[in-house]
Every structure is written in structure tokens, then in C-alpha cells.
Enzyme design. Structure first.
Site, PDB file in Angstrom:
ATOM      1  N   LYS A 153       0.850  -1.195   0.000  1.00  0.00           N
ATOM      2  CA  LYS A 153       0.000   0.000   0.000  1.00  0.00           C
ATOM      3  C   LYS A 153       0.886   1.247   0.000  1.00  0.00           C
ATOM      4  O   LYS A 153       1.459   1.627   1.017  1.00  0.00           O
ATOM      5  CB  LYS A 153      -0.936   0.032   1.216  1.00  0.00           C
ATOM      6  CG  LYS A 153      -2.080   0.999   0.962  1.00  0.00           C
ATOM      7  CD  LYS A 153      -2.618   1.655   2.200  1.00  0.00           C
ATOM      8  CE  LYS A 153      -1.899   2.895   2.624  1.00  0.00           C
ATOM      9  NZ  LYS A 153      -1.869   4.023   1.681  1.00  0.00           N
ATOM     10  N   GLU A 156      -1.020   7.727  -0.348  1.00  0.00           N
ATOM     11  CA  GLU A 156      -2.000   8.290  -1.285  1.00  0.00           C
ATOM     12  C   GLU A 156      -1.383   9.364  -2.172  1.00  0.00           C
ATOM     13  O   GLU A 156      -1.762   9.514  -3.337  1.00  0.00           O
ATOM     14  CB  GLU A 156      -3.178   8.934  -0.533  1.00  0.00           C
ATOM     15  CG  GLU A 156      -3.971   8.000   0.342  1.00  0.00           C
ATOM     16  CD  GLU A 156      -3.416   7.922   1.778  1.00  0.00           C
ATOM     17  OE1 GLU A 156      -2.230   7.630   1.956  1.00  0.00           O
ATOM     18  OE2 GLU A 156      -4.194   8.148   2.717  1.00  0.00           O
ATOM     19  N   GLY A 206       6.579   4.933   8.299  1.00  0.00           N
ATOM     20  CA  GLY A 206       5.738   6.126   8.343  1.00  0.00           C
ATOM     21  C   GLY A 206       5.932   6.844   9.657  1.00  0.00           C
ATOM     22  O   GLY A 206       6.962   6.682  10.328  1.00  0.00           O
ATOM     23  N   GLY A 211       2.349   4.551  13.436  1.00  0.00           N
ATOM     24  CA  GLY A 211       2.979   3.305  13.875  1.00  0.00           C
ATOM     25  C   GLY A 211       2.436   2.827  15.213  1.00  0.00           C
ATOM     26  O   GLY A 211       2.195   1.633  15.427  1.00  0.00           O
ATOM     27  N   GLU A 228       9.363   1.244  10.950  1.00  0.00           N
ATOM     28  CA  GLU A 228      10.403   2.250  10.701  1.00  0.00           C
ATOM     29  C   GLU A 228       9.707   3.594  10.811  1.00  0.00           C
ATOM     30  O   GLU A 228       8.918   3.964   9.944  1.00  0.00           O
ATOM     31  CB  GLU A 228      10.981   2.088   9.287  1.00  0.00           C
ATOM     32  CG  GLU A 228      11.672   0.762   9.036  1.00  0.00           C
ATOM     33  CD  GLU A 228      12.991   0.639   9.766  1.00  0.00           C
ATOM     34  OE1 GLU A 228      13.482   1.634  10.327  1.00  0.00           O
ATOM     35  OE2 GLU A 228      13.517  -0.486   9.794  1.00  0.00           O
ATOM     36  N   CYS A 262      13.502  10.618   7.168  1.00  0.00           N
ATOM     37  CA  CYS A 262      13.488  10.158   8.558  1.00  0.00           C
ATOM     38  C   CYS A 262      14.874  10.219   9.180  1.00  0.00           C
ATOM     39  O   CYS A 262      15.015  10.310  10.384  1.00  0.00           O
ATOM     40  CB  CYS A 262      12.942   8.744   8.621  1.00  0.00           C
ATOM     41  SG  CYS A 262      13.830   7.631   7.540  1.00  0.00           S
ATOM     42  N   GLU A 352       9.730  16.087  15.086  1.00  0.00           N
ATOM     43  CA  GLU A 352      10.216  15.891  13.726  1.00  0.00           C
ATOM     44  C   GLU A 352       9.577  16.953  12.832  1.00  0.00           C
ATOM     45  O   GLU A 352       8.352  16.977  12.678  1.00  0.00           O
ATOM     46  CB  GLU A 352       9.820  14.490  13.258  1.00  0.00           C
ATOM     47  CG  GLU A 352      10.390  14.130  11.915  1.00  0.00           C
ATOM     48  CD  GLU A 352       9.971  12.731  11.471  1.00  0.00           C
ATOM     49  OE1 GLU A 352       8.792  12.373  11.622  1.00  0.00           O
ATOM     50  OE2 GLU A 352      10.834  12.001  10.964  1.00  0.00           O
TER      51      GLU A 352
HETATM   52  P1  NAD Z   1       2.105   8.366   7.670  1.00  0.00           P
HETATM   53  O1  NAD Z   1       2.354   7.628   8.914  1.00  0.00           O
HETATM   54  O2  NAD Z   1       1.094   9.434   7.650  1.00  0.00           O
HETATM   55  O3  NAD Z   1       1.720   7.369   6.503  1.00  0.00           O
HETATM   56  C1  NAD Z   1       2.515   6.248   6.154  1.00  0.00           C
HETATM   57  C2  NAD Z   1       1.627   5.225   5.467  1.00  0.00           C
HETATM   58  O4  NAD Z   1       0.689   4.724   6.402  1.00  0.00           O
HETATM   59  C3  NAD Z   1       0.829   5.773   4.293  1.00  0.00           C
HETATM   60  O5  NAD Z   1       0.802   4.811   3.259  1.00  0.00           O
HETATM   61  C4  NAD Z   1      -0.550   5.945   4.905  1.00  0.00           C
HETATM   62  O6  NAD Z   1      -1.588   5.875   3.957  1.00  0.00           O
HETATM   63  C5  NAD Z   1      -0.621   4.764   5.856  1.00  0.00           C
HETATM   64  N1  NAD Z   1      -1.582   4.884   6.943  1.00  0.00           N
HETATM   65  C6  NAD Z   1      -2.087   6.016   7.508  1.00  0.00           C
HETATM   66  N2  NAD Z   1      -2.964   5.716   8.473  1.00  0.00           N
HETATM   67  C7  NAD Z   1      -3.021   4.361   8.554  1.00  0.00           C
HETATM   68  C8  NAD Z   1      -3.730   3.441   9.374  1.00  0.00           C
HETATM   69  N3  NAD Z   1      -4.570   3.844  10.327  1.00  0.00           N
HETATM   70  N4  NAD Z   1      -3.520   2.132   9.195  1.00  0.00           N
HETATM   71  C9  NAD Z   1      -2.656   1.683   8.268  1.00  0.00           C
HETATM   72  N5  NAD Z   1      -1.970   2.509   7.446  1.00  0.00           N
HETATM   73  C10 NAD Z   1      -2.145   3.834   7.586  1.00  0.00           C
HETATM   74  O7  NAD Z   1       3.549   8.915   7.223  1.00  0.00           O
HETATM   75  P2  NAD Z   1       3.902   9.841   5.982  1.00  0.00           P
HETATM   76  O8  NAD Z   1       3.422  11.231   6.303  1.00  0.00           O
HETATM   77  O9  NAD Z   1       3.489   9.195   4.701  1.00  0.00           O
HETATM   78  O10 NAD Z   1       5.499   9.774   6.017  1.00  0.00           O
HETATM   79  C11 NAD Z   1       6.256  10.573   6.830  1.00  0.00           C
HETATM   80  C12 NAD Z   1       6.704   9.832   8.077  1.00  0.00           C
HETATM   81  O11 NAD Z   1       7.379   8.630   7.735  1.00  0.00           O
HETATM   82  C13 NAD Z   1       7.699  10.621   8.899  1.00  0.00           C
HETATM   83  O12 NAD Z   1       7.376  10.554  10.258  1.00  0.00           O
HETATM   84  C14 NAD Z   1       9.015   9.895   8.652  1.00  0.00           C
HETATM   85  O13 NAD Z   1       9.963  10.026   9.657  1.00  0.00           O
HETATM   86  C15 NAD Z   1       8.572   8.503   8.487  1.00  0.00           C
HETATM   87  N6  NAD Z   1       9.587   7.755   7.756  1.00  0.00           N
HETATM   88  C16 NAD Z   1      10.351   6.830   8.426  1.00  0.00           C
HETATM   89  C17 NAD Z   1      11.342   6.137   7.755  1.00  0.00           C
HETATM   90  C18 NAD Z   1      12.207   5.129   8.459  1.00  0.00           C
HETATM   91  O14 NAD Z   1      12.790   4.288   7.800  1.00  0.00           O
HETATM   92  N7  NAD Z   1      12.319   5.157   9.782  1.00  0.00           N
HETATM   93  C19 NAD Z   1      11.564   6.357   6.403  1.00  0.00           C
HETATM   94  C20 NAD Z   1      10.781   7.291   5.754  1.00  0.00           C
HETATM   95  C21 NAD Z   1       9.777   7.972   6.445  1.00  0.00           C
END
Ligand code: NAD
Length: 449
Positions: A153, A156, A206, A211, A228, A262, A352
Site C-alpha cells: 500500500k 495516497e 511512516g 505506527g 520504521e 526520517c 520531527e
Molecule cells: P504516515 O504515517 O502518515 O503514513 C505512512 C503510510 O501509512 C501511508 O501509506 C498511509 O496511507 C498509511 N496509513 C495512515 N494511516 C493508517 C492506518 N490507520 N492504518 C494503516 N496505514 C495507515 O507517514 P507519511 O506522512 O506518509 O510519512 C512521513 C513519516 O514517515 C515521517 O514521520 C518519517 O519520519 C517517516 N519515515 C520513516 C522512515 C524510516 O525508515 N524510519 C523512512 C521514511 C519515512
């Protein structure tokens, strides 16, 4: 429901994509489940050959994939090319790893004890928008190498490269149903994937907030989870470091990908005795970052992903910063490279930002540097700059963070483990370590009596 995908550098629509709902997610999981027995039975050498073919196809379509990623995320094209290059390397690496992830035999009385690394079944991969294809490949490579089937997934905002990759997966000869891409809202299809009883594991990248929620939602089915999450990494510069080199590198450790990384070293900790000198080098180096059209080969930083995200980033900067760079005029979700002087208690140093804003924080000595660096709920990445080798290792051992670099800011390599301590998550991606997170250890005792 149709999703309009936007180019953040122009604010123009790029594509219309059909969004899935719960029913389509269930169909995708069913396809992955049906494909699992066949995929796990593929001989290791053949599975490796298919992954290698996928790696080669990514290389052959490298320019096309880089342009998709550059336009959809607003990434400078040169960086997007490097990321797609890494995607191919990841598939090559895991093609080579298929038959090198062994079980063991363990000495016991009365027979032979052996372990097997069994695939888990259907694995759900949920990825963010900042490195869409790269992060997807970090999960797809080991998941497929271990014999799992997957439902991916994408975020979006950035589904286009994953949709194109799914076509290349089929072109490589990987059977239908092994890789399924479902585009839709995280709160609907993402959540369904997390709660689905036929999904054995979720690999998530994410935000820490999502998470946390995902861990709770996965508890109902005792689903395996690797996370992650976010970071607030420290770039620790001691007075004895090569200050010019450290300062020249520091902007790219925060402003690469417009800070939407991240691993961003968004807290720059500088020993007080070198503070003024370092700062003058840092301002000059930040001024030199080329911000502009992502399609321009020389561009080093593009726009942010969306207007809403720009709003969130700008909320971290009030008053006059130490330095604020230039941006191109609208349209585009631009935000300038920004340096602010901060204490570690300020919001800009605690949360962050996920944008091109660096907090510069002075420290008195090694002990205080370690204390400040560790004074955060996160623990993903970080850097240490010093010419004193013993101190470099002492500090590296003292920092509560998963991935560190000494006299460098690079922390991601195909063959080495990547992942966080504390609220940056758990589980490791990349390298041979990732394979452990996509397989279960089975222990079998065979009596010889
Ligand atoms: P996000 O958590 O908003 O979304 C990540 C993914 O989760 C998206 O595909 C989203 O649609 C999905 N999602 C959202 N709500 C959900 C739910 N209730 N159940 C299941 N899936 C759901 O993050 P983002 O804004 O897309 O990305 C930015 C974040 O990602 C930052 O905090 C960044 O630090 C983190 N990030 C971490 C790493 C790492 O390796 N540690 C790498 C890149 C990004």
C-alpha cells in the site's frame, strides 16, 4: 473514488488513480493468499533468477522510474536517479540472498535438531510518500526472497512509481498475485490490511503516530510488525573535527529531499569552542544549496510534498532565523533552507519537522553532547564528527540510535542493517538482517533412536 495525483513543483495534476476500498483490499489479500503456495514452492535458484530479472528491468526503466518519482514527489532528478539505482541494487542483493539464508543443525541428545526459515505467508507493506519506490523495495526484496507474497500500500500522495513497478514485476515473470499494489486511504485500506486475519505480518514505514496505532490494531491477530518511524537525529560536531568538511556536508544531511527524510540530522550539535567558526561555514554551505526545478540536473532541493505539509513545517519557525534561503516563486510548495539557533527543549529540536529546518545547538563537552543527543524520544540515525578515533567510538556506543556515521552523514546501504531504537521503531531493514523479519524459525527434532 478517484484520486488526483499532483506534481508538488507545479501544483498541476499528474494523474488520476482509482482508489480502492475495503472490498478491493480483501480481494488483493485473497489473490496474495492464493499465490502463496506456488511462490514458496519456486526453487530458490529460480526465485533468485526472477528477482534478478526484476532488478534488470528496473535498471532498463531507470530513467522512466526516476522521472515518475521526481514529478510525483518533487525530488531533484539526479537524486531520483540515485534512488532508482538503489532499488535495482536492492533486488540484486536479495536475489543473491535467497539461498544464503540458512537454517542450522543444533547438537542435541537422541537425534538431529534442525531449524528452517519458513516464509510467513501474506505480508502487508505500508510505505510513506518521501521515498516511495526505495522504501517499497527495501520491503519487497526480503519479503519475496523469503517466499512470501505481498500486498503493497503506497501513500495516497505518491502511488505512481509503485503502480509502474507492479507492471515490471509481471514483466519479470513473477507470477500473478505474488505482488499486489492497492492504492487507497491509510485509514481505510491500510487499516484493513493491518487487521486482516489472512495477513501474517505488516512492515510499516511512516510516522510514529500511525505506527503506534498500527501496533494496537495488529494486536487483535497477533500480527508480526516491523516499524520504521520518525527521527530527530543529531549531527554532533566536536571542535577537533575537520570543521569545513563537517559544515560543507551538514546541509545535505538535513535539506536532502527537502528535509523530508526520517534520517535527517535536523539537530546540529556543535562544541561551543568551535561554534562561531562552524556556523560561518555552515551558513555559507547552506546558501550554496541549489533550490529549484526538480527536472533541472543541477537542482539539489525541490519543494515540499503538499500545501498542508508546508503549513506544518512553517509552524516551527517564528521570528528571525539564523539563516533563511531563497525559493522559486509560486506555483509549487516551496520552503527555504532554514537554520535556527535552538535549545534542545525548543519544539523545533524536539519534534520531527520533516522539512528543511535545522536546529543548531551548542554543547560544552562530550558528556553534554551525548546527553543532548539522547534527550529525544527518537533514535534512528546520527553523525559524529571528530579526529579523535577513541572518542568517535565512545560516543557511537553511548548514543541510543540505530544507524550512525562517523565523519560522514550517510547511513543507508543495501548490505547493512537500517532501523531505529526507541520511538523510531523496531526491526531492521536491508542487508541480511532484514530476512529475519520476513521469515519464521521452525525447529524440527528427528529422533535417531
Ligand atoms: P504516515 O504515517 O502518515 O503514513 C505512512 C503510510 O501509512 C501511508 O501509506 C498511509 O496511507 C498509511 N496509513 C495512515 N494511516 C493508517 C492506518 N490507520 N492504518 C494503516 N496505514 C495507515 O507517514 P507519511 O506522512 O506518509 O510519512 C512521513 C513519516 O514517515 C515521517 O514521520 C518519517 O519520519 C517517516 N519515515 C520513516 C522512515 C524510516 O525508515 N524510519 C523512512 C521514511 C519515512
Amino acid at each position: 473514488m478517484t484520486l488526483t495525483v499532483v506534481n508538488p513543483a507545479t501544483e498541476e495534476p499528474l494523474a488520476q488513480v482509482e482508489q480502492a476500498g475495503v472490498g478491493e483490499m480483501d480481494d488483493a489479500v485473497a489473490r496474495a493468499k492464493a499465490a502463496f503456495p506456488g511462490w514458496r514452492a519456486v526453487a530458490p535458484a529460480d526465485r533468485a533468477r526472477l528477482l534478478r530479472r526484476l532488478a534488470t528491468l528496473v535498471e532498463e526503466h531507470g530513467e522512466e522510474l526516476a522521472r515518475i518519482e521526481s514529478q510525483n514527489v518533487g525530488k531533484p532528478i539526479a537524486g531520483a536517479r540515485a534512488e532508482v539505482g538503489m532499488v535495482a541494487q536492492v533486488f540484486h542483493f536479495y536475489a543473491g540472498a535467497v539461498d544464503k539464508h540458512h537454517g542450522e543443525t543444533i547438537p542435541v541428545a537422541g537425534g538431529v535438531d534442525m531449524t528452517f526459515r519458513e516464509p510467513m505467508g501474506v505480508v502487508g507493506l505500508i510505505v510513506p510518500w518521501n521515498f516511495p519506490l526505495n522504501i517499497a523495495s527495501w520491503k519487497l526484496g526480503p519479503a519475496l526472497a523469503c517466499g512470501n507474497t505481498v500486498v503493497l500500500k503506497p501513500a495516497e500522495l505518491t502511488p505512481l512509481s509503485a503502480l509502474r513497478l507492479a507492471e515490471l514485476v509481471l514483466e519479470a515473470g513473477i507470477p500473478d498475485g505474488v505482488v499486489n499494489v492497492v492504492v487507497g486511504p491509510g485509514s481505510v485500506v491500510g487499516q484493513r490490511l493491518v487487521e486482516h486475519p489472512d495477513v501474517a505480518k505488516i512492515a510499516f514505514t511512516g510516522s510514529t503516530e500511525v505506527g503506534r496505532r498500527l501496533m494496537r490494531d495488529a494486536a487483535g491477530t497477533i500480527k508480526r510488525v516491523t516499524l520504521e518511524l520518525g527521527g530527530k537525529s543529531a549531527n554532533v560536531v566536536f571542535a577537533d573535527a575537520d570543521l569545513e568538511r563537517a559544515a560543507a556536508a551538514a546541509p545535505y544531511a538535513v535539506f536532502d529531499n527537502a528535509g523530508q527524510d526520517c534520517c535527517a540530522r535536523s539537530r546540529i550539535l556543535v562544541e561551543r569552542s568551535a561554534y562561531d567558526r562552524f556556523l560561518s561555514f555552515l551558513v555559507e554551505a547552506t546558501r550554496a544549496v541549489r533550490v529549484g526545478d526538480p527536472a533541472d540536473e543541477r537542482t539539489e532541493m525541490g519543494p515540499l510534498i503538499s500545501a498542508a505539509h508546508r503549513e506544518a513545517v512553517s509552524s516551527f519557525v517564528d521570528g528571525d532565523p539564523l539563516f533563511r534561503g531563497e525559493t522559486p516563486p509560486a506555483p509549487g510548495f516551496w520552503y527555504p533552507c532554514t537554520l535556527v539557533e535552538a535549545s534542545n527543549d525548543d519544539r523545533v529540536a524536539r519534534e520531527e519537522v520533516f522539512g528543511p529546518v535545522a536546529a543548531v545547538i551548542p554543547f560544552a563537552d562530550e558528556e553534554e553532547a551525548v546527553r543532548i543527543a539522547n534527550d529525544t524520544p527518537y533514535g534512528l540515525s546520527g553523525s559524529i564528527w571528530t579526529r579523535d578515533g577513541a572518542r568517535a567510538l565512545r560516543v557511537a556506543r553511548a548514543l541510543d540510535t540505530g544507524v550512525l556515521s562517523i565523519n560522514s552523514n550517510s547511513s543507508v546501504r543495501v548490505s547493512t542493517p537500517f532501523g531505529g531504537f526507541k520511538e523510531s521503531g523496531f526491526g531492521r531493514e536491508l542487508g541480511m538482517h532484514a530476512l529475519d523479519a520476513y521469515s519464521e524459525v521452525k525447529n524440527v527434532f528427528y529422533s535417531t533412536d
